[in-house]
Design a protein around this motif. Structure first.
Motif, short mmCIF file in Angstrom:
data_model
loop_
_atom_site.label_atom_id
_atom_site.label_comp_id
_atom_site.label_asym_id
_atom_site.label_seq_id
_atom_site.Cartn_x
_atom_site.Cartn_y
_atom_site.Cartn_z
N SER A 51 1.15 -1.73 -0.05
CA SER A 51 -0.16 -0.09 -0.38
C SER A 51 0.81 1.16 -0.17
O SER A 51 0.57 1.89 0.14
N LEU A 52 2.14 1.06 0.40
CA LEU A 52 2.88 2.31 0.14
C LEU A 52 3.41 2.70 -0.96
O LEU A 52 3.13 4.35 -0.82
N GLY A 53 3.07 1.77 -2.19
CA GLY A 53 3.04 2.71 -3.38
C GLY A 53 2.32 3.28 -3.22
O GLY A 53 2.05 4.30 -4.44
N VAL A 54 0.53 3.66 -3.09
CA VAL A 54 -0.22 4.70 -3.26
C VAL A 54 0.24 5.14 -2.59
O VAL A 54 -0.78 6.18 -3.09
N VAL A 55 0.10 5.49 -1.61
CA VAL A 55 0.67 7.04 -0.85
C VAL A 55 1.64 7.53 -1.77
O VAL A 55 1.35 8.09 -2.27
N MET A 56 2.40 7.18 -2.75
CA MET A 56 3.43 7.57 -4.27
C MET A 56 2.52 8.15 -5.07
O MET A 56 2.40 9.29 -5.46
#
Length: 324
Positions: free
Chosen positions: A68-73
């Protein structure tokens, strides 16, 4: 319900033989799948509470947050570029004088900057399915992180507006891929009872990205040098570096491994994604059976069947939910 599944074969265990007819020669041709084990795994998924899910599937839940950290980007960059055009130093570097010592970015370039990411996202969202299927979730995510680093390097070293636009287009491609990769992995490794929470967190990640971008911009916008916009650009390096540093320790999706015929690796991945009390062999039997049925359905149906009968209703509902 303590979440335990008894291990070991049973003398009266029911077996099913499935045959897949895909052109590549499926791993399920003549494969004996233990129905009892598959049913036990399914029962566990549907009967455990949210509390038990956190206890039994803690590793899977932790790794889902990494994806989900990729979605933060995906929430960070659009917020960033939309605000940068109003920062005085950015305007002076890339804009034109409008009098009284002030500068402004031409309207057509503002539109181009704001459209760069959405155009790239269309390409990324539609195109990421192929590498996801071929290379798996981990390698695809790592590749996207590499492209993000390249795009951020282009942004932070930009000397003109076309370079920023190219960087936004490149970054947009992977920003469209991240929101596809994360739900795919999460839906395959987390228990059913947790998937609603995980789906909510994926959407929350967009907001977190916007919030972080706004905070960084608020802290740098009054600087008199180009660091007022370079620092926000460079902050984007943090996310892919964290992801790439942890990905080697992250198990691949067991569903992907089963579809590729890597059953031993799939079983090991299942063992790493859940508590030792959860029977990995039963979970593997469930995945094998479900995948065999999906392959058979895929052989018999085409995309046009999505618009026929009951499938049409399902298609309309799913697309409207996403449109909302």
């Amino acid at each position: 319900m303590d979440g335990n599944i008894s291990k070991g074969p049973k003398e009266n265990e029911a077996l099913a033989t499935t045959t897949s007819h895909d052109a590549s020669g499926s791993i399920y041709k003549g494969e004996m799948i233990a129905l009892d084990q598959a049913q036990q795994a399914t029962q566990l998924q549907h009967e455990i509470s949210l509390r038990d899910a956190f206890r039994l599937y803690r590793p899977a839940i932790a790794w889902s947050f990494l994806f989900s950290l990729g979605v933060v980007m995906a929430g960070f960059d659009p917020q960033l570029i939309g605000t940068l055009v109003a920062i005085p130093t950015f305007q002076k570097t890339f804009g034109k004088p409008v009098g009284n010592g002030e500068y402004a970015i031409a309207a057509q370039w503002q539109s181009a900057f704001n459209l760069g990411v959405p155009v790239g996202q269309v390409v990324g969202a539609l195109g990421v399915g192929l590498p996801l299927d071929r290379f798996g979730r981990r390698i695809t995510l790592a590749g996207c992180c590499l492209i993000t680093c390249i795009a951020v390097a282009l942004q932070s070293s930009a000397q003109n507006k076309p370079q920023i636009l190219v960087a936004e287009l490149v970054n947009g491609i992977v920003l469209g891929a991240y929101p596809v990769i994360a739900p795919t992995y999460i839906s395959e490794v987390t228990p059913v009872v947790f998937r609603g929470v995980a789906a909510a967190f994926v959407n929350l990640s967009f907001v977190i990205g916007q919030l972080v971008a706004s905070g960084v911009l608020a802290g740098t916008q009054n600087r008199p040098d180009r660091w007022s916009y370079d620092i926000p650009f460079l902050v984007q390096f943090v996310f892919p570096i964290i992801i790439v540093a942890l990905l080697p320790f992250c198990p691949e999706s067991p569903w992907h491994l089963v579809r590729k015929g890597k059953l031993e690796k799939a079983e090991r991945a299942l063992g790493r994604l859940a508590h030792s009390s959860v029977d990995a062999k039963a979970a593997l039997a469930h995945i094998k059976l479900t995948t065999a049925l999906e392959q058979e359905e895929e052989r018999l149906e085409t995309f046009i069947d999505c618009l026929r009968g009951t499938n049409l209703r399902r298609t309309v509902i799913s697309t409207i939910v996403y449109a909302i």
